[in-house]
Structure formats: structure tokens, C-alpha cells
Design an enzyme around this catalytic site. Sequence first.
Site, short mmCIF file in Angstrom:
data_model
loop_
_atom_site.label_atom_id
_atom_site.label_comp_id
_atom_site.label_asym_id
_atom_site.label_seq_id
_atom_site.Cartn_x
_atom_site.Cartn_y
_atom_site.Cartn_z
N ARG A 92 0.71 -1.40 -0.21
CA ARG A 92 0.07 -0.09 -0.03
C ARG A 92 0.80 1.44 0.01
NH1 ARG A 92 -2.32 -4.05 2.79
NH2 ARG A 92 -4.82 -4.34 2.02
N HIS A 117 -1.11 -2.45 -4.57
CA HIS A 117 -0.43 -3.42 -5.43
C HIS A 117 -0.23 -2.84 -6.83
CE1 HIS A 117 0.25 -6.35 -2.62
NE2 HIS A 117 -1.11 -6.96 -2.56
N HIS A 191 3.49 -12.91 -5.89
CA HIS A 191 2.10 -12.90 -4.73
C HIS A 191 1.75 -14.12 -4.99
CE1 HIS A 191 -1.08 -11.39 -2.77
NE2 HIS A 191 -0.86 -10.27 -2.24
N ASP A 263 -1.19 -9.78 8.31
CA ASP A 263 -1.23 -9.07 6.97
C ASP A 263 -0.32 -8.00 7.29
OD1 ASP A 263 -1.63 -8.22 4.66
OD2 ASP A 263 -3.79 -7.87 4.85
N GLU A 328 5.46 -12.13 0.78
CA GLU A 328 5.77 -11.33 -0.39
C GLU A 328 7.04 -10.24 0.28
OE1 GLU A 328 2.16 -9.03 -0.81
OE2 GLU A 328 1.42 -10.81 0.54
#
Length: 374
Positions: A92, A117, A191, A263, A328
Site C-alpha cells: 500500500r 499493488h 504474490h 497481514d 511477499e
Amino acid sequence: MTRQSSTAPPGGTISTRPLGRLADGRLVDLLVLRNNRGMQASISSYGGIITSLIAPDLEGEPADVVLGFDRLDGYLAGHPYFGAIIGRYANRIGKGSFTLDGETSILARNDGENHLHGGIAGFDKALWKARPVSTPDGPQVELEYSSVDGEEGYPGRLDVTVTYTLTHDNELRVRYHATTSRPTHVNLTSHSYFNLAGPESSDVSDHLLTINADRFTPVDAGLIPTGELRSVDGTPMDFRTPVAIGARIDGVDEQLRFGGGYDHNWVLNTTGSKLSLAAKVSEPTSGRLLEVLTTEPGIQFYSGNFLDGRQLGKQGRAYGRRCAFCLETQHFPDSPNQPQFPTTVLRPGLVYDSTTVYRFRVSDPRQMKDRSPS
Ligand code: BGC
């Protein structure tokens, strides 16, 4: 669909076949890499997507360990970045804007008020020029894409090359190169959603995860870093020794609440840009072990919290909440607006050069211990 070609590098093969066509008629290829150790990686020229990754278990039994679709249509219908190359900026950017050298760039806000992304049509939706290459290390696909000046709001024309090499040591090596015509920000990643137990498994909570990080970047409710580098000590973010993904995921914790689970970006215990071990995941029923090495300073561990079973993937399987995880490798989220984070600025004349390795191993499940800090 008749076009089919094949080249044979020493001890491995690459075959190319048409996967389908985009709405505008352009042809999408699928390149299938096989090494001489029983691993296979399929890469689509659309999005540079890893559509399948087949790895042996302890008994040598192969299984596909990534989520995706059987056909191109599945990818074209929209999906949460399954296996794709992410760019120009992984994760982000707060409020979808940044100011560089006094010039403000306005990006797409495709995640609430934030940019995620690379925007609405990021690199995951680009048609890459794909070329099979034989290398002594194993079969390779070279992907090229030229992102025009202003694409998704980013300054500068960005020329990008991504290579996937499936080595005979059961590694998928991903190397990213980029150059720009004007100062810009770049942060590329891959990803894949992994489930090391194979396609029948619908849950990754028993996978044991280790992350080589003493700190992470806490976020606000919109998942934008607050700017702090916080110690993992005494928190559910502590993966310095192997812990089951599900062990603490539903605990009472503000950070877990913001993410609906994990996350977050971890600050890797590495210095400089040497390839080093970032994370390790082992799966006790199959004995599969994945090691992630990278030259990047951070890694996003995402526990598939937003998967909700509505996405029907390979063989019509519903991909439910937390049925897979992503690791990632990246620079930290929102770095363009956080000058204290390692910089993501790329200037003309300089080369963006980043490498991540997904290394597959097997290990006796009895040796896989959950050393969960109590
Ligand atoms: C992000 C998640 C997001 C997912 C799919 C991950 O990289 O961290 O927040 O939901 O990608 O878009």
C-alpha cells in the site's frame, strides 16, 4: 490451439503453449519449466503469474502448492493477485499519492482511500513478453514489460525484466530488474498463495512458520504503517522460532484485529542487499519445507484473511479464508511517504535489482517442532 514448442536446457525442459486470448485478441502463453528433480513451475505471460508450482513431498509425491485457476478466464475474471508479479509498488501507498523532488503523483485509490499493488491495472494485469532461456542452473523464463510514463499515475517510463529460474536445486529464483526515464518509486514482488499440504488442503493453520525478524511495522486500521519499527518480543508477531500459523492468529491483539489475522510487514534481520534467509515454512503432514531468501529488507506475511470461499479455483475448489498464505518480499509499505524507511526511489541511470528465492526442501515431520513462545 496448435502452437507448441519446446527447448531442452541441460537436465531440464521448457515448453510453451497458448493459454488463451485477452479480450483485445492478444495471445497469452503458458511456459512450463521442469527441472531434473521433479519440480515444475508454470508461468503465464499474462501478469507473469505462477499458475502452478509442483513440488515433491517426503515420499517424492508431487503436488501443486499454489492457488490459481485451470484456465485463463479465471484470471481475467478478477482475483486477489494469485501468483502474480506485483508492480509498480507492492502493498500500500497511503492515500494513493506521494511527492518526489517536489512533484506530487496521484495514484489510483483501489483499496479504500489507499493505493494497493500498483493500482487498477498493475503489472499483474500486463501482458509480458516471455522468452524461454536455457541456463546451466536450470530452465528459465525471461519476462519483459515496458510501463509507460504516467501509467497508474507513476512518473517515468519503467522498463522491467523479471526472470524465473527453476534450478536443479529445487529453487524458484525470481530476479527483478528495472530502469526509469524519470525519478520514480519501485517495489516489486511475487504474490503466490501457498499451501504446502497440496490442493486438497483447505487450511494452513498447522503450517509452522519462522520469520527472521526482530521487528515489524505496525499498521493503522487501513493497514498503512504508523512509521514505528516495533519489537516482536512478547507479541503474536514473534516468529523467530517456528510457530504454527494458527496458534495465536485469533488472539486479542489490535494488530491482528486490523489485519483480520496476519497481514503485516516484518523488518528482516539482514543488512545490506545480500541474499539471506527471510522465512521458513514447514508442513507436518507432507514434510514439505519452503525457505524464502531475499535481497529485500522486508517481507509481508499475509495469512489469506480476505479469501472468503467465493473464488472457485483449480478443479472448482472454493478458496476459503486462510486456506493459503503469502510471503511477499518487499521494501516496506508506504515507503514513498515515510522517509525514515529504506528508500524505494529509482532514478535515471540507476538499476533496480532485486532477487528472491523460494527453495523447496523436505524434512521429516517428526523433526518439525512448534516452539511456540507461551
Ligand atoms: C495484502 C493484503 C491483500 C492481499 C490481496 C496482500 O499483499 O497485504 O492486504 O488483501 O494482498 O490483495
